[in-house]
Design a protein around this motif. Structure first.
Motif, mmCIF file in Angstrom:
data_model
loop_
_atom_site.group_PDB
_atom_site.id
_atom_site.type_symbol
_atom_site.label_atom_id
_atom_site.label_comp_id
_atom_site.label_asym_id
_atom_site.label_seq_id
_atom_site.Cartn_x
_atom_site.Cartn_y
_atom_site.Cartn_z
ATOM 1 N N ALA A 13 56.286 46.391 39.187
ATOM 2 C CA ALA A 13 55.565 45.367 38.416
ATOM 3 C C ALA A 13 54.397 45.929 37.609
ATOM 4 O O ALA A 13 53.683 45.182 36.962
ATOM 5 C CB ALA A 13 55.053 44.283 39.371
ATOM 6 N N GLY A 16 52.582 50.075 33.118
ATOM 7 C CA GLY A 16 53.071 51.281 32.439
ATOM 8 C C GLY A 16 52.244 51.671 31.231
ATOM 9 O O GLY A 16 52.791 52.080 30.201
ATOM 10 N N LEU A 111 49.265 48.570 43.537
ATOM 11 C CA LEU A 111 50.443 48.895 44.355
ATOM 12 C C LEU A 111 50.356 48.236 45.738
ATOM 13 O O LEU A 111 51.359 47.710 46.250
ATOM 14 C CB LEU A 111 50.545 50.426 44.477
ATOM 15 C CG LEU A 111 51.636 50.976 45.365
ATOM 16 C CD1 LEU A 111 53.012 50.494 44.923
ATOM 17 C CD2 LEU A 111 51.595 52.514 45.352
ATOM 18 N N ALA A 114 51.350 44.717 45.483
ATOM 19 C CA ALA A 114 52.806 44.584 45.290
ATOM 20 C C ALA A 114 53.531 44.707 46.626
ATOM 21 O O ALA A 114 54.454 43.938 46.924
ATOM 22 C CB ALA A 114 53.306 45.652 44.310
ATOM 23 N N ASP A 133 59.072 54.424 39.549
ATOM 24 C CA ASP A 133 58.889 55.433 38.501
ATOM 25 C C ASP A 133 58.846 56.848 39.074
ATOM 26 O O ASP A 133 58.479 57.790 38.393
ATOM 27 C CB ASP A 133 57.625 55.134 37.677
ATOM 28 C CG ASP A 133 56.390 54.979 38.537
ATOM 29 O OD1 ASP A 133 56.498 55.124 39.770
ATOM 30 O OD2 ASP A 133 55.311 54.731 37.966
HETATM 31 P P1 UTP Z 1 51.365 53.199 38.536
HETATM 32 O O1 UTP Z 1 50.180 53.763 39.180
HETATM 33 O O2 UTP Z 1 52.291 54.155 37.861
HETATM 34 O O3 UTP Z 1 50.875 52.051 37.549
HETATM 35 O O4 UTP Z 1 52.153 52.375 39.621
HETATM 36 P P2 UTP Z 1 51.597 51.398 36.315
HETATM 37 O O5 UTP Z 1 50.819 50.196 35.958
HETATM 38 O O6 UTP Z 1 53.050 51.183 36.579
HETATM 39 O O7 UTP Z 1 51.504 52.512 35.169
HETATM 40 P P3 UTP Z 1 50.257 53.038 34.321
HETATM 41 O O8 UTP Z 1 49.405 53.851 35.272
HETATM 42 O O9 UTP Z 1 49.536 51.859 33.733
HETATM 43 O O10 UTP Z 1 50.902 53.891 33.267
HETATM 44 C C1 UTP Z 1 52.962 52.998 40.609
HETATM 45 C C2 UTP Z 1 54.086 52.066 40.978
HETATM 46 O O11 UTP Z 1 53.556 50.839 41.471
HETATM 47 C C3 UTP Z 1 54.063 49.737 40.730
HETATM 48 C C4 UTP Z 1 54.491 50.323 39.403
HETATM 49 O O12 UTP Z 1 55.493 49.530 38.805
HETATM 50 C C5 UTP Z 1 54.978 51.697 39.795
HETATM 51 O O13 UTP Z 1 56.314 51.680 40.276
HETATM 52 N N1 UTP Z 1 52.989 48.738 40.610
HETATM 53 C C6 UTP Z 1 51.745 49.106 40.213
HETATM 54 C C7 UTP Z 1 53.271 47.417 40.903
HETATM 55 O O14 UTP Z 1 54.417 47.054 41.255
HETATM 56 N N2 UTP Z 1 52.275 46.488 40.777
HETATM 57 C C8 UTP Z 1 51.006 46.833 40.389
HETATM 58 O O15 UTP Z 1 50.140 45.942 40.318
HETATM 59 C C9 UTP Z 1 50.750 48.174 40.092
#
Ligand code: UTP
Length: 306
Positions: A13, A16, A111, A114, A133
């Protein structure tokens, strides 16, 4: 006797932001590595490790993830009519990968938030978490090794990777006591430490096995850095009550939310495919950098004898 793990949570969620503008209107988890969305590699890895109950945490703008793992009757009909059997089978197989559920996170509050959203689905069972990811090379046994460690000790398990000191501030970092060449007892965790404050060069990467007690600590965790609920903070809380094991691995791993690793993943994954390997090798040597490298190598050869 510890309970066998069958459930996995795949948080997908996040916004990215490191991959903008590509992720403005599409999930980064759907960016293809060669010809497959990155999240499909993660789901396939889960199924290969025997985790068939898959909960994907999604959010706004992530609907294409659900469409990808769903049946597509129109497409199947077209492929059948066109006698494109290989493609038809491929499309059907995607829709039968595991038993996939979806849950919306609401707001991307980190995270930890989530993972906490999965509590009702997971209930009082141990479970795995795989970041959507974080891609492991094909055939990686890391997740299986972690599940085996859980079965043996009944303790949560973290996947650890050595990183350069300059990179440790991008990760959760661990303080450890070594048990064997690849196994560690975790003594402490710290989220994104400055290189001088890092207790080791071991970073936590996107594969985890948790006892259900992690939810207690996720509930207690207050928003930290960037207002997000950090999983690392909850792991720190859990550590005060239960032992946690860390395991390192030798396989390749790619953080496809980062542009360098995304490019590396695309090339390495293509090189690992028998149908593409030679094409990629030819392509790389025909690129201007490949030619420059060849010329450099030729220029450094001694002059031929007269
Ligand atoms: P990341 O730290 O890579 O964050 O999350 P992000 O928002 O996806 O990417 P950037 O840093 O803004 O580029 C690590 C994992 O945690 C999930 C992301 O989808 C990824 O798989 N995640 C992160 C969530 O599901 N929810 C959140 O609120 C944050």
């Amino acid at each position: 006797m510890v309970k066998q793990i069958t459930k996995v949570v795949i948080p997908a969620a996040g916004l990215g932001t490191r991959f903008l503008p590509a992720t403005k209107a599409q999930p980064k988890e759907m960016l293809p590595i060669v010809d497959k969305p990155s999240i499909q590699y993660v789901v396939e890895e889960a199924v290969a490790a025997g985790l068939h109950d898959i909960l994907i945490i999604t959010g706004r703008g992530k609907r294409s993830i659900e469409d990808h793992f769903d049946r597509s009757f129109e497409l199947e009909y077209y492929l059948e009519e066109a006698e494109k059997t290989a493609e038809l089978n491929q499309v059907k197989e995607i829709a039968s990968l595991g038993n996939i559920h979806y849950l919306r996170q609401g707001a991307p509050l980190g995270l930890g938030h989530a993972v906490l959203a999965s509590q009702a689905h997971i209930s009082n069972e141990p479970f795995a978490v795989m970041l959507a990811d974080d891609i492991m090379e094909h055939g990686s046994t890391l997740l299986q090794d972690m599940l085996r460690l859980y079965s043996k000790y009944g303790q949560s398990v973290l996947a650890l990777m050595e990183v350069k000191p300059s990179e440790i501030s991008n990760y959760g970092c661990v303080d450890v006591e070594r048990m064997s060449e690849t196994h560690y007892r975790i003594r402490g965790v710290v989220e994104k430490p400055a290189p001088n404050d890092a207790p080791s060069n071991l970073a936590i990467i996107g594969r985890y096995v948790f006892t259900p007690e992690i939810f207690t600590y996720l509930q207690l965790t207050r928003p930290g850095r960037n207002g997000e609920i950090q999983l690392t903070d909850a792991i720190g809380g859990l550590l005060e009550k239960q032992e946690i094991i860390g395991v390192t691995f030798s396989e390749m791993r790619f953080d496809i939310g980062n542009k360098n690793d995304y490019l590396r993943a695309t090339i390495e994954m293509a090189l690992s495919r028998p149908d593409l390997r030679q094409t990629v090798l030819d392509l790389l040597s025909s690129l201007s950098c490949g030619r420059a490298l060849k010329e450099e190598a030729r220029d450094s050869l001694p002059d031929p004898l007269p």
